[in-house]
Design a protein around this motif. Sequence first.
Motif, PDB file in Angstrom:
ATOM      1  N   TYR A  86       0.862  -1.191   0.000  1.00 60.33           N
ATOM      2  CA  TYR A  86       0.000   0.000   0.000  1.00 60.33           C
ATOM      3  C   TYR A  86       0.889   1.229   0.000  1.00 60.33           C
ATOM      4  CZ  TYR A  86      -4.296   2.636   0.851  1.00 60.33           C
ATOM      5  OH  TYR A  86      -5.371   3.469   0.720  1.00 60.33           O
ATOM      6  N   ALA A  87       0.879   1.996  -1.093  1.00 60.52           N
ATOM      7  CA  ALA A  87       1.884   3.039  -1.319  1.00 60.52           C
ATOM      8  C   ALA A  87       1.822   4.157  -0.281  1.00 60.52           C
ATOM      9  CB  ALA A  87       1.721   3.614  -2.724  1.00 60.52           C
ATOM     10  N   SER A  88       0.624   4.618   0.060  1.00 58.95           N
ATOM     11  CA  SER A  88       0.518   5.725   1.021  1.00 58.95           C
ATOM     12  C   SER A  88       1.119   5.355   2.371  1.00 58.95           C
ATOM     13  CB  SER A  88      -0.946   6.133   1.195  1.00 58.95           C
ATOM     14  OG  SER A  88      -1.069   7.157   2.150  1.00 58.95           O
ATOM     15  N   ALA A  89       0.952   4.103   2.779  1.00 58.34           N
ATOM     16  CA  ALA A  89       1.510   3.661   4.066  1.00 58.34           C
ATOM     17  C   ALA A  89       3.022   3.749   4.079  1.00 58.34           C
ATOM     18  CB  ALA A  89       1.057   2.235   4.361  1.00 58.34           C
ATOM     19  N   MET A  90       3.647   3.645   2.909  1.00 58.18           N
ATOM     20  CA  MET A  90       5.101   3.756   2.841  1.00 58.18           C
ATOM     21  C   MET A  90       5.572   5.129   3.316  1.00 58.18           C
ATOM     22  SD  MET A  90       5.748   1.914  -0.843  1.00 58.18           S
ATOM     23  CE  MET A  90       5.083   0.280  -1.189  1.00 58.18           C
ATOM     24  N   VAL A  91       4.808   6.170   2.986  1.00 55.55           N
ATOM     25  CA  VAL A  91       5.174   7.532   3.394  1.00 55.55           C
ATOM     26  C   VAL A  91       5.186   7.629   4.912  1.00 55.55           C
ATOM     27  CG1 VAL A  91       4.569   9.974   3.281  1.00 55.55           C
ATOM     28  CG2 VAL A  91       4.193   8.492   1.288  1.00 55.55           C
ATOM     29  N   TYR A  92       4.142   7.102   5.543  1.00 57.16           N
ATOM     30  CA  TYR A  92       3.987   7.314   6.979  1.00 57.16           C
ATOM     31  C   TYR A  92       4.833   6.334   7.792  1.00 57.16           C
ATOM     32  CZ  TYR A  92       0.664  10.381   5.005  1.00 57.16           C
ATOM     33  OH  TYR A  92       0.113  11.385   4.241  1.00 57.16           O
ATOM     34  N   LEU A  93       5.097   5.159   7.237  1.00 59.70           N
ATOM     35  CA  LEU A  93       6.083   4.284   7.883  1.00 59.70           C
ATOM     36  C   LEU A  93       7.459   4.936   7.804  1.00 59.70           C
ATOM     37  CD1 LEU A  93       6.793   1.600   9.240  1.00 59.70           C
ATOM     38  CD2 LEU A  93       7.116   0.621   6.947  1.00 59.70           C
ATOM     39  N   GLY A  94       7.766   5.551   6.681  1.00 63.18           N
ATOM     40  CA  GLY A  94       9.029   6.276   6.557  1.00 63.18           C
ATOM     41  C   GLY A  94       9.135   7.398   7.565  1.00 63.18           C
ATOM     42  N   GLN A  95       8.041   8.128   7.786  1.00 65.76           N
ATOM     43  CA  GLN A  95       8.057   9.208   8.774  1.00 65.76           C
ATOM     44  C   GLN A  95       8.291   8.671  10.178  1.00 65.76           C
ATOM     45  OE1 GLN A  95       4.410  11.405   8.248  1.00 65.76           O
ATOM     46  NE2 GLN A  95       5.213  12.582   6.529  1.00 65.76           N
ATOM     47  N   MET A  96       7.747   7.500  10.475  1.00 65.31           N
ATOM     48  CA  MET A  96       7.968   6.914  11.793  1.00 65.31           C
ATOM     49  C   MET A  96       9.437   6.507  11.965  1.00 65.31           C
ATOM     50  SD  MET A  96       4.413   4.815  12.495  1.00 65.31           S
ATOM     51  CE  MET A  96       4.676   4.747  14.274  1.00 65.31           C
ATOM     52  N   HIS A  97      10.065   6.019  10.900  1.00 61.68           N
ATOM     53  CA  HIS A  97      11.504   5.749  10.963  1.00 61.68           C
ATOM     54  C   HIS A  97      12.291   7.045  11.089  1.00 61.68           C
ATOM     55  CE1 HIS A  97      11.887   1.428  10.395  1.00 61.68           C
ATOM     56  NE2 HIS A  97      10.901   1.471   9.516  1.00 61.68           N
ATOM     57  N   LEU A  98      11.807   8.095  10.463  1.00 60.79           N
ATOM     58  CA  LEU A  98      12.475   9.393  10.531  1.00 60.79           C
ATOM     59  C   LEU A  98      12.422   9.973  11.947  1.00 60.79           C
ATOM     60  CD1 LEU A  98      13.782  11.138   8.210  1.00 60.79           C
ATOM     61  CD2 LEU A  98      11.670  12.460   8.200  1.00 60.79           C
ATOM     62  N   ASP A  99      11.267   9.782  12.607  1.00 62.90           N
ATOM     63  CA  ASP A  99      11.044  10.376  13.932  1.00 62.90           C
ATOM     64  C   ASP A  99      11.300   9.409  15.077  1.00 62.90           C
ATOM     65  OD1 ASP A  99      10.284  12.675  12.620  1.00 62.90           O
ATOM     66  OD2 ASP A  99       8.154  12.152  12.617  1.00 62.90           O
ATOM     67  N   ALA A 100      11.765   8.190  14.753  1.00 58.91           N
ATOM     68  CA  ALA A 100      12.040   7.171  15.782  1.00 58.91           C
ATOM     69  C   ALA A 100      10.806   6.901  16.630  1.00 58.91           C
ATOM     70  CB  ALA A 100      13.213   7.590  16.656  1.00 58.91           C
ATOM     71  N   GLN A 101       9.681   6.668  15.971  1.00 65.53           N
ATOM     72  CA  GLN A 101       8.432   6.375  16.669  1.00 65.53           C
ATOM     73  C   GLN A 101       8.211   4.867  16.683  1.00 65.53           C
ATOM     74  OE1 GLN A 101       5.692   8.779  14.371  1.00 65.53           O
ATOM     75  NE2 GLN A 101       6.016  10.573  15.639  1.00 65.53           N
ATOM     76  N   ALA A 102       8.501   4.255  17.809  1.00 66.50           N
ATOM     77  CA  ALA A 102       8.360   2.810  18.037  1.00 66.50           C
ATOM     78  C   ALA A 102       9.369   1.979  17.243  1.00 66.50           C
ATOM     79  CB  ALA A 102       6.930   2.337  17.736  1.00 66.50           C
ATOM     80  N   VAL A 103      10.255   2.638  16.516  1.00 63.39           N
ATOM     81  CA  VAL A 103      11.336   1.951  15.782  1.00 63.39           C
ATOM     82  C   VAL A 103      12.592   2.801  15.904  1.00 63.39           C
ATOM     83  CG1 VAL A 103       9.904   0.720  14.105  1.00 63.39           C
ATOM     84  CG2 VAL A 103      10.575   3.081  13.658  1.00 63.39           C
ATOM     85  N   PRO A 104      13.763   2.193  15.765  1.00 66.97           N
ATOM     86  CA  PRO A 104      14.987   3.001  15.800  1.00 66.97           C
ATOM     87  C   PRO A 104      14.988   4.017  14.641  1.00 66.97           C
ATOM     88  CG  PRO A 104      15.482   0.663  16.029  1.00 66.97           C
ATOM     89  CD  PRO A 104      14.055   0.750  15.650  1.00 66.97           C
ATOM     90  N   ARG A 105      15.596   5.165  14.873  1.00 65.62           N
ATOM     91  CA  ARG A 105      15.703   6.169  13.808  1.00 65.62           C
ATOM     92  C   ARG A 105      16.552   5.587  12.673  1.00 65.62           C
ATOM     93  NH1 ARG A 105      16.261  10.240  16.644  1.00 65.62           N
ATOM     94  NH2 ARG A 105      14.338  11.376  16.178  1.00 65.62           N
ATOM     95  N   ASP A 106      16.032   5.654  11.455  1.00 69.83           N
ATOM     96  CA  ASP A 106      16.711   5.029  10.319  1.00 69.83           C
ATOM     97  C   ASP A 106      16.485   5.913   9.100  1.00 69.83           C
ATOM     98  OD1 ASP A 106      17.648   3.468   8.232  1.00 69.83           O
ATOM     99  OD2 ASP A 106      16.852   1.588   9.057  1.00 69.83           O
ATOM    100  N   TYR A 107      17.390   6.859   8.865  1.00 69.80           N
ATOM    101  CA  TYR A 107      17.238   7.785   7.745  1.00 69.80           C
ATOM    102  C   TYR A 107      17.270   7.097   6.379  1.00 69.80           C
ATOM    103  CZ  TYR A 107      18.046  11.436  11.261  1.00 69.80           C
ATOM    104  OH  TYR A 107      17.960  12.256  12.363  1.00 69.80           O
ATOM    105  N   PRO A 108      18.212   6.173   6.140  1.00 70.44           N
ATOM    106  CA  PRO A 108      18.216   5.515   4.825  1.00 70.44           C
ATOM    107  C   PRO A 108      16.917   4.757   4.541  1.00 70.44           C
ATOM    108  CG  PRO A 108      20.311   5.201   5.931  1.00 70.44           C
ATOM    109  CD  PRO A 108      19.394   5.791   6.943  1.00 70.44           C
ATOM    110  N   ARG A 109      16.399   4.063   5.568  1.00 71.57           N
ATOM    111  CA  ARG A 109      15.142   3.330   5.386  1.00 71.57           C
ATOM    112  C   ARG A 109      14.002   4.287   5.062  1.00 71.57           C
ATOM    113  NH1 ARG A 109      11.912  -0.587   3.703  1.00 71.57           N
ATOM    114  NH2 ARG A 109      10.312  -1.263   5.170  1.00 71.57           N
ATOM    115  N   ALA A 110      13.939   5.396   5.782  1.00 66.45           N
ATOM    116  CA  ALA A 110      12.887   6.388   5.530  1.00 66.45           C
ATOM    117  C   ALA A 110      12.983   6.908   4.100  1.00 66.45           C
ATOM    118  CB  ALA A 110      12.993   7.534   6.528  1.00 66.45           C
ATOM    119  N   LYS A 111      14.176   7.268   3.678  1.00 65.08           N
ATOM    120  CA  LYS A 111      14.371   7.825   2.339  1.00 65.08           C
ATOM    121  C   LYS A 111      13.975   6.818   1.264  1.00 65.08           C
ATOM    122  CE  LYS A 111      17.892  10.191  -0.465  1.00 65.08           C
ATOM    123  NZ  LYS A 111      18.104   9.211  -1.549  1.00 65.08           N
TER     124      LYS A 111
END
Length: 971
Positions: A570-595
């Motif tokens: 689901y493409a839209s969910a990719m944006v918000y999962l990326g934001q959670m990786h960006l903001d370290a929300q319940a997952v470690p901060r991971d800039y490459p994964r977010a990008k």
Amino acid sequence: MQRPMRFLLKTTSAISVAVVLLCAPSYAQTPDALANSTSRVALVIGNSAYRSVAPLPNPVNDAELVAEKLWEAGFEVIETIDGDREKMLADLATFRSRLREGSEALFYYAGHGVQVGGRNYLLPVSVAPQSVEELIDQSIDAQLFVDIMSNSGAKLNIVLLDACRNNPFGEITDEEAETIVSRAISLGASQEEVSRGLEQLSQSSRGGLAEMTAGDAETVISFATAPGSVAYDGEGKHSPYTQAISDNISEPGLEIIDLFRRIRGHVRETTEGEQITWTTSTLESRFYFMPLVDDLRSATTGMSIASDTLGGLPPRRIIDRTFWRSIRDSDRAEAFASYIRTMPTGAFLEDAKERLSELGGNPDDILVSDTSLPEIASRPVDAGNGSARSEIVAALDNAQLTVPIGVGEKPLGSKNGENGWIYVESASRLGVVTEGSGKPLHGGTVHWLPEDNQLSYTPQVGSNGGRDKFRSIALRDEGDTDPIEAQLDVYVDACDILAGNPYDSQRVTAGTRQFIIDRNFDAAIEVCEIAVANYPDVVRFWAQLARAYRSAGDYDQAIEWQQKAVDADYASAMVYLGQMHLDAQAVPRDYPRAKALFEIAADRGETAAYTALAWIYRAGVGVAQDYTQALDYYRQGADLGNDWAMTNIAEFYQKGLGVEKDVNEAVTWYTAAAKSGELTAQTRLARMYQTGDGIPQNFEEARFWFETAAGRGVPNALTRLGIMYENGQGIDKDVEAAVRLFVRAARENDPEAFYRLGRVYASRHPLFDDPGRAAALFERAVTEKVYGAERDLGRLLFEGRGVSKDVSRARDLFVAAADKNPWAARDAGRAWASSDGAEPDFEEAARWFRVAAEGGVPWAALDMARLSEAGRGVPEDRLAALIWYATATGLSDDANLVDSVNKSTASYTRNEFVAAAQTLLIRLGVLTGAADGQFGPATRQGLNDAFSSRGLAAPGDDITLDILSRLTQMQ
């Protein structure tokens, strides 16, 4: 035939076009995408609960019914229920902000309306005039609505006025008159003046409305009744006029002129010929509320371009029905609790309370009233059968088949028992009927259906739902036929309504802005949990449940559902999962994964992915900071219609980030985003115009954009708009309107609103003199750390106004506020010097007076002068006192201050004045030696040097208080 009546006077000649200050400016729509966006926009107002004139039973019911029908017809609906004047104007501003070239605009009003001097005035529920002049000031000229529509560039304007009632002031009751009289006398009017004004009001309009001009645009204006005729409220829930609109507006392919013919006939028949509707039209084009189109998105606002939507909740009847449909068979106690919180006046409130009690909850624990807030006076409306509950229940229970949009196909009844031919007489409008092989059945076609073939119905994505119908005829042997008909209730699921994302390319409705889901996340969680349980394979519901949990701050649940949606591609969910990786929300901060997630989503056409990529380069997280690359991503998003991208482009130009600073370009982009419905852009524009930040100060434009945001219920926009009413910025000063706005904002928990409301109640205003309530409001504001609240609460405690005198706590509050407010430091000094209720401490008093004086408070300098003269808290020192007196007049030319200083310094000698000047010159470094009080060459030269170095003329030999004041300002 006896019925309640709405009476319309014979109309006067057509009035001229009004010159309206609020006419819409011609803003550039910078992104080309918005120019092609569907724009069907309606403003629907229903006023029943009048506070100072006779309430009306049906207008709210009428307005809610019309709003429901228009939303189902694809209109974006701004719904105003029991609106005071500022609410009506704010919603008008929101309406105006959404109109553009090519819009289809509609305005509906039900409520009191009067004609005065050939003009029609629509009455807010807050109206309480003591004269004809106040009636005009407190009402809204109906022509204003028409003019705004005409000046907007809309290709079609429709005005429906169900306001042809008799003058509400003609037969005013004693109770109603008492409300008006009490208010007027409190404001200083005499009993005689009020009585004379009410008499003039009773004679100012005998009823009915005048004709209205339509401007140059194609316009149709329809009144519930003709001039000089009777208009009835109706014997049921709705007026005959509104019932006729409701009964006919949803017919597919019905052209508007034919619609009004039907309405006229329906009303005439219902009232046995006693009421005839009146319509004037300049239409040249055809218009259909329910057009027969292949792509339903083309007739539904918010579906053709992502995020081009107000993003609010749909009309009240829609959300009520959809919410209740979702939860009524549930055993989830929190689902009913969330209904009670979200729908405190909902049609199923009592049902929800009963179910919650059955499930072990306590409804009384949910709706907690804030006793510090005033109740806005309202009068009960005897609506008879006015509740929408029975109609909603009937709609839910009577549908043969209910089908949510976007969950797949649904079987139409049982399978065929035998082979045979069918003729499709009328295909469905909102969906597609298919046979077992998947072949669609179009209108006017014949099909062979083998035995046990199952017909199925799939709603099209793009509409807001409504009633649909499939009609066919079974062709039997020997020429016999059997009708086959399916009645369908097509609807948008509650999860889509409460948690649908306006930036999601796979959304099935326009979606809700983040601001809306943040206010209703508990309800969104419940209905989405139910949706996921009912439709476990619909991935969109997973993503929307994740969005709701993220809004609630439950990141563990959010990440689980977001990851499941991403795993399901689901493409839209990719944006918000990326934001959670960006903001370290319940997952470690991971800039490459977010990008990486953002890039995949961008390739899939998700516009929010471009703004997310832009943020990475703007902030320089995981990549080198690059404003140019960030701006490029924002532009790509804006080209696709993403209004958050537009807002950020505006900010880049406003601040000069990677581009040359250009405030005009910033305004252009902010305006484009604001008209698309983006809240941040609206409030930033408002503040720019209010403060003159890089552009000419324009209170009218500031008010318009604050009204636009306030019309959507944005709490601080309500507060800022209230401040404009309180101060008379861009509108006539109106403290009553300000209070109503502050109360609404406070009920939405805007911290500043509690403080602003407290200030009004502490101000000794004749209508709002309640220091006890002010203290309670200030207490709330103090807990929210609102600037100024500590000082104002401290002043009430220090004076003992509305609360018990408490000098000790007042001192603490003043000291706490002194860090940011030098006037609070002066209050602290006064409190420490006071012996009323506490032991004075003059050293502490002197300390805080000094802080205040050094912060620029002139009266604190005067206080220091007096302490220095008396030797309280500081050594007795007349020379220091004289310098403090001079400091006070150097800081202010207030007449009372200057008079006090002049009196206090009258006893000082010339030598003391000279010594004070010498002391100041020594501090300035232009005189050496001691301050001996002798005016010699060195002192004269020091004065000349001090003044000439600052481009000032040298003073004479006479040292005056003015010279000392100037010297204090040079320090």
